[in-house]
Write a protein that holds these residues in place. Structure first.
Motif: not given
Length: 252
Positions: A56, A58, A60, A172
C-alpha cells in the motif's frame, strides 16, 4: 552493487499474485523483490540499502531521491524510519519512541528529526552493513512486530534508526485501516501485543518494560510462560551488545 533493493510485501497476497508483480519503474541502481518471504529475499539482496514496504506504500523516484539525500547527509546512520502520508485521511504516520506504559508510542506529526526505537511496520529502511550484523528477521512474529524487533536487535549490533521529517512516502489509496473498530480482531490484537512484548523483553529485559507488562496481564502471562525461550534469545542478542542503558533516553 545496486544502491537500493525494495522488498514489497502484502500478507494477504497469493503466490500467483506475487509472481505477476510489475515494478512501477526500473533503474540500474534499483532492485525489486515481491513476496512475503522476506528472509529469502534478504538472502538474495545485493544492494547497499534495503527498503521494506507494504504494497500500500508508493515507492517512487521522489522517495528514493529523498532517501539518497538522507543517506548522504547522515553517513553514520544505519537505518531510517520514513514517515507515511495517508492520502485518504491526510495524516502522517511516523516511527515510534519507547514508552513505559504502551511499549511503543508513535511520534507526533510535528516531531523534529531524532533517533527512534522502531519504524512504522509498513515502511522501514536498513543499510546492508547493519543487516549483515543483525541477521535474519524473526518471521515467527506478527508483521506489526517484525521490524520493531529488528530495530531493537540492531541497537545491540551498534546501529541506530533515524527519523527525518521530510523523508515521506505516500500511500497508494489502498492503505489498510487496521485501527477501524469494525475490522479489529481481538485475537490478532492480543497476538500483536504479545509479540511486541516478546521483542521488547528480548532486547531490553523485563524491568525496563514492567509498567507495560503490568498494564497488560495477558501479555505478562505470555511473557512469563515463554520466559525460558525469550531469555535464551536475549542472551544471544546481547552477548556482544554495543547498546548501553544510557542510550535508552534518546529513544524515549
Amino acid at each position: 552493487m545496486r544502491q537500493f533493493d525494495v522488498f514489497v510485501w502484502d500478507g494477504n497476497t497469493s503466490e500467483n499474485e506475487q509472481e505477476s508483480f510489475e515494478p512501477p519503474f526500473t533503474d540500474s541502481a534499483l532492485g525489486w523483490f515481491y513476496g512475503n518471504d522476506l528472509n529469502s529475499n534478504l538472502e538474495n539482496s545485493e544492494a547497499e540499502w534495503v527498503v521494506f514496504a507494504h504494497r500500500s506504500i508508493a515507492i517512487d523516484r521522489q522517495f528514493l531521491n529523498d532517501l539518497a539525500e538522507c543517506i548522504s547527509g547522515y553517513p553514520m546512520v544505519d537505518a531510517f524510519a520514513p514517515r507515511i502520508h495517508d492520502k485518504q485521511s491526510g495524516k502522517f504516520l511516523s516511527g515510534y519512541a519507547l514508552d513505559k506504559k504502551a511499549g511503543l508510542k508513535m511520534l507526533d506529526e510535528n516531531a523534529k528529526m531524532r533517533f527512534v526505537a522502531a519504524p512504522h511496520p509498513y515502511l522501514a529502511v536498513f543499510s546492508r552493513r547493519i543487516v549483515q550484523r543483525t541477521g535474519r528477521l524473526d518471521d515467527t512474529l506478527a508483521k506489526s512486530a517484525i521490524f520493531a524487533d529488528y530495530a531493537f536487535r540492531m541497537l545491540h549490533a551498534g546501529g541506530k534508526m533515524f527519523s527525518v521529517p521530510y523523508l515521506v512516502a505516500n500511500t497508494t489509496g489502498n492503505f489498510p485501516k487496521t485501527d477501524a473498530p469494525e475490522i479489529q480482531n481481538p485475537q490478532a490484537e492480543q497476538q500483536e501485543k504479545n509479540d511486541l512484548a516478546y521483542a521488547l523483553v528480548k532486547s531490553f529485559g523485563i524491568p525496563r518494560n514492567i509498567r507495560f507488562l503490568a498494564r497488560n496481564p495477558k501479555v505478562f502471562y505470555f511473557i512469563w510462560k515463554n520466559r525460558k525461550e525469550i531469555f535464551e534469545k536475549r542472551d544471544k542478542a546481547t552477548l556482544l551488545s554495543k547498546f548501553k542503558n544510557s542510550d535508552i533516553a534518546e529513544l524515549s
